[in-house]
Design an enzyme around this catalytic site. Structure first.
Site, short mmCIF file in Angstrom:
data_model
loop_
_atom_site.label_atom_id
_atom_site.label_comp_id
_atom_site.label_asym_id
_atom_site.label_seq_id
_atom_site.Cartn_x
_atom_site.Cartn_y
_atom_site.Cartn_z
N SER A 157 -3.32 -3.69 -6.29
CA SER A 157 -2.29 -2.55 -7.21
C SER A 157 -3.00 -1.31 -6.91
CB SER A 157 -1.86 -2.91 -8.24
OG SER A 157 -0.78 -2.06 -8.84
N ASP A 204 8.06 -6.36 -3.00
CA ASP A 204 7.56 -5.82 -4.25
C ASP A 204 8.35 -4.80 -5.01
OD1 ASP A 204 6.02 -4.56 -6.08
OD2 ASP A 204 4.28 -4.44 -4.65
N HIS A 217 4.95 -8.27 -6.92
CA HIS A 217 3.98 -7.30 -6.99
C HIS A 217 2.85 -8.29 -7.19
CE1 HIS A 217 1.47 -3.66 -7.46
NE2 HIS A 217 1.21 -4.00 -8.83
#
Length: 802
Positions: A667, A740, A774
């Site tokens: 991330s 995502d 994610h």
């Protein structure tokens, strides 16, 4: 047909190729550490008598991840079950008596379980949970005394909006969100649009972040209502069902402490195509305990237009909750500055109270200098009020006298949220006769209690303090020694007698629950160490300085039996996540114990210690901007300085081979990784998982950046690896879930960066993991991701050729 293979796009300096790749397994050293049974999930009742333990699995299956889902208003819904898609479940349940250690196996449970939505009854004699099958969600009840499970509802539970039920105060019934009885199956035929989807702006500013899975057209609105509308059914613990509330989109139901009123939140039109359901209009209605409508308390409008800045809030009533220490009073806050932090205002918020029957004039309880962030209620003349201001990272707690609204609240703690060492802890609460939680008073009502993590230069040492309501002075009642173990407080039973439920762990000892009475502890659980073969890997906390003097730290893992003098320097994998600070002195504070257990997880870099690498994990990467300077004004320079400091220190230790260092992150850590690859030559290769790389695609702010692209274009562009892709001249492995839905990190971010590197002749590899969001959940995807990472590290780092 849905694909069950990875689409791997491979680029080299000389040629580009797109191939189909079957799933692979990592090497045995890693596989043996991944395929373990996790510790059970645990819930403890407020009386500290019963511990309910839920079996967990480390991963989902690819088949589970491939289940159909609809994406509407920020929600992902499984159309077969009418519950959340991608939900995390537990798969078995048992009851443990804390006093005796006796375990009760529950009878009557279904053979195959997917458990979620657990809740004790108010009297804690029972607990409920949902069980999800392939086509429905069931509601189950367990009697704790007998260990007998009963299915209350065989089908029809609607969990599309989240937790689908609430206990009635008498513990004899539950209010359950159910699919409307007259709802018909949706047509399998694709509905043709009656026209284009149109949005129009009226000239007013409405900056929003890059939300995903939003409504796009009237057909989406219809589908959204189809799945989220519910009828509320009252289900007795004897199985009797009665209608309670009509069809609606129910966001929340909360009984007043005395159980005589029910605050019901329902979502209403108009919906939005630019914000998710959490910002849709909400009607706050008050009903009696039997569901009869009494009055409309508030209609919250659609929130599309908010001022910029993290201190911005909506106009009107917000944070509407029951006061917990009295029978039936509502509390809420309203902005005095229009919700706009850019407007100068002596006070930012005003806090109000209104007693039942809610038809009188609200009482102004307090005005706050900063944004209101909550109240811990105690008794008639004692409550703790909190406010905060993100811009300067301040948080303030006050002693408030609710019985005297005109009396000025007294400041207890005024501190920076970045100052971990100065964290005084949180005031303890406990359940009282209204079955709600309020402040925990001493027997003479003159003292409260604080529980804190005990951050210090020596590492975390959790504590319990006594707090004097008159002098505001504290007295330490107990603190973990922190010499060779990390002992965290799970539950305070009696602060004066020093009775707690704690969790104790060490570097090679799996965390387990203990009953502590003073200096005597007794084990409640005995979870085994799942990583026995890994325990010869050494772990130490290292501390070093950045070139500008900022203190930094990291966890250093070394291969089993490693000796620098005999074995020479090692290839290194560094893993980090940048964090913003406004104070350089506080940025370097130690934030964890050096004695925590080596807890591996799907994305851990520590696996590669078993492959002969030194691992610099959780390395401090502070991005500091003091005074009027914003942290991101020198983002890339500080990234490089942080990385160089860690490398230089471990080189001086005789451990790191500076020519064989890889950098990685997930991330915002992936964003960091790509920036380091573009702005320095410290690393032989990079591994970036699920990042965002083009900040012009997040133009109204990201992470801790409040400014818009148009306010700070040079910052956005310099921080965008996509813009600087021509400078990425070392191999970069990009991994991303192909579904995502995290704001800003849509899959397109990795695809576009890969395309840029490919077009510029760089070396990169793009791996899109099917059905993953994610984070990564499917066993097949996780194991393949680890295989990809291992191959990359072996080729470009360990066996790097100059």
């Amino acid at each position: 047909m849905k694909r069950l293979i990875l689409l791997l796009m491979i680029a080299t300096n000389l040629s580009f190729a797109q191939t189909s790749q079957t799933y692979q397994l990592p090497v045995k050293e890693i596989l043996d550490l991944v395929d373990i049974k996790p510790r059970p999930a645990v819930r403890i009742d407020s009386r500290n008598q019963t511990m309910v333990m839920f079996d967990r699995l480390a991963f989902k299956t690819l088949e589970e991840m491939a289940a159909d889902e609809v994406r509407l208003a920020g929600l992902r819904i499984n159309p077969a079950t009418n519950g959340p898609a991608r939900a995390n479940y537990t798969y078995g349940v048992q009851i443990l008596d804390i006093a005796t250690g006796k375990t009760t196996q529950i009878s009557g449970l279904p053979e195959k379980m997917k458990v979620s939505d657990f809740s004790f009854s108010p009297d804690e004699s029972k607990f409920a949970f949902t069980n999800t099958t392939a086509s429905k969600i069931e509601l189950w009840l367990v009697d704790i005394a007998t260990g007998r499970a009963t299915r209350l509802m065989n089908e029809g539970v609607n969990a599309a909006m989240g937790f689908p039920y609430v206990w009635a105060p008498g513990s004899d019934a539950l209010l359950v969100l159910t699919v409307s009885a007259d709802r018909k199956p949706r047509s399998a035929e694709k509905e043709l649009p009656s026209g284009p989807a149109v949005q129009e702006t009226s000239g007013r500013k409405a900056p929003v972040r890059t939300f995903q899975d939003l409504l796009r057209n009237p057909a989406d609105e219809e589908a959204y209502e189809y799945y989220v509308k519910s009828e509320v059914i009252k289900v007795g613990t004897d199985g009797k069902k009665t209608a309670f509330l009509p069809s609606g989109i129910y966001r929340s139901m909360q009984f007043s402490p005395d159980g005589n009123y029910l605050l019901v939140q329902t979502i209403t039109k108009p919906y939005s195509y630019i914000v998710p359901a959490g910002r849709f209009p909400v009607t706050y209605n008050i009903h009696d305990a039997e569901g009869k409508f009494l009055l409309n308390f508030y209609n919250k409008p659609l929130i599309e237009e908010l001022p910029t800045g993290f201190d911005a809030v909506e106009k009107g009533k917000r944070s509407i909750t029951w006061r917990s220490d009295v029978p039936a009073s509502l509390c809420w806050a309203e902005a005095l500055d229009g919700g706009d932090p850019a407007i100068e205002s002596e006070n930012r918020d005003e806090v109000f109270l209104l007693e039942a029957p809610f038809t009188g004039t609200a009482v102004s309880l307090a005005k706050t200098k900063n944004r209101y962030s909550g109240i811990l209620w105690g008794k008639a003349d004692v409550a703790i009020l909190y406010d905060y201001w993100w811009k300067n990272r301040r948080t303030v707690s006050y002693l408030l006298d609710p019985s005297n609204p005109g009396k000025e609240a007294m400041v207890i703690h005024d501190r920076s949220t970045e100052d971990y060492y100065g964290d005084p802890g949180d005031f303890l609460t406990r359940r009282h006769n209204l079955n709600t939680y309020s402040l925990w008073f001493s027997s003479n009502n003159k003292k409260l209690y604080l529980q804190g993590e005990g951050y210090s230069p020596e590492g975390n040492k959790p504590f319990v303090d006594e707090f004097d309501l008159k002098t505001f002075k504290t007295k330490r009642l107990w603190q973990a020694d922190g010499i060779s173990t990390y002992e965290s407080i799970i539950r305070v039973i009696d602060p004066v007698k020093k009775e707690f439920i704690t969790s104790i762990e060490a570097k090679t000892t799996n965390p387990n629950y203990f009953l502590r009475k003073g200096d005597i502890t007794r084990a409640i659980t005995t979870f085994p160490n799942p990583y026995a073969s890994f325990m010869n890997v050494s772990k130490q906390q290292i501390r070093y300085k950045r070139a500008d003097g900022v203190d930094l730290s990291a966890n250093l893992y070394l291969p089993a039996g490693y000796n620098p003098e005999k074995d020479g320097r090692l290839p290194v994998l560094m893993w980090a996540y940048p964090r913003e600070f406004k104070d350089a002195g506080q940025a370097g504070q130690i934030k964890e114990s050096p004695h925590t257990f080596v807890q591996l997880y799907y994305g851990s870099p520590v696996y590669w210690a078993a492959r002969g690498y030194a691992i610099i994990d959780d390395a401090d990467f502070p991005i500091i901007g003091e005074g009027s300077t914003e942290p991101n004004d020198s983002f890339t320079e500080q990234l490089v300085a942080n990385a160089a400091a860690a490398i230089d220190f471990t080189v001086e230790m005789g451990i790191t081979d500076p020519k064989r260092v890889a950098i990685g992150g997930h991330s915002y850590g992936a964003f960091m990784t790509a920036n380091l690859m573009a702005h320095c030559d410290l690393f032989a290769a990079g591994i970036a998982r699920s990042g965002a790389y083009n900040r012009t695609l997040t133009p109204f702010g990201f992470q801790a950046e409040e400014r818009t692209f148009w306010e700070a274009p040079e910052v956005y562009l310099k921080m965008s690896p996509f813009v600087n892709a021509d400078k990425i001249n070392e191999p970069l492995l990009l991994i991303h879930g192909d579904a995502d839905n995290n704001p800003g990190t849509f899959t397109l971010q990795s695809e576009r960066l890969f395309g840029a590197i490919k077009g510029l002749g760089g070396t990169a590899r793009l791996v899109l993991l099917p059905y993953e969001s994610h984070g990564y959940s499917a066993r097949e995807n996780v194991l393949h991701m680890l295989w990809e990472t291992d191959i990359w590290l072996e080729k470009y780092v360990k066996n790097k050729k100059d």
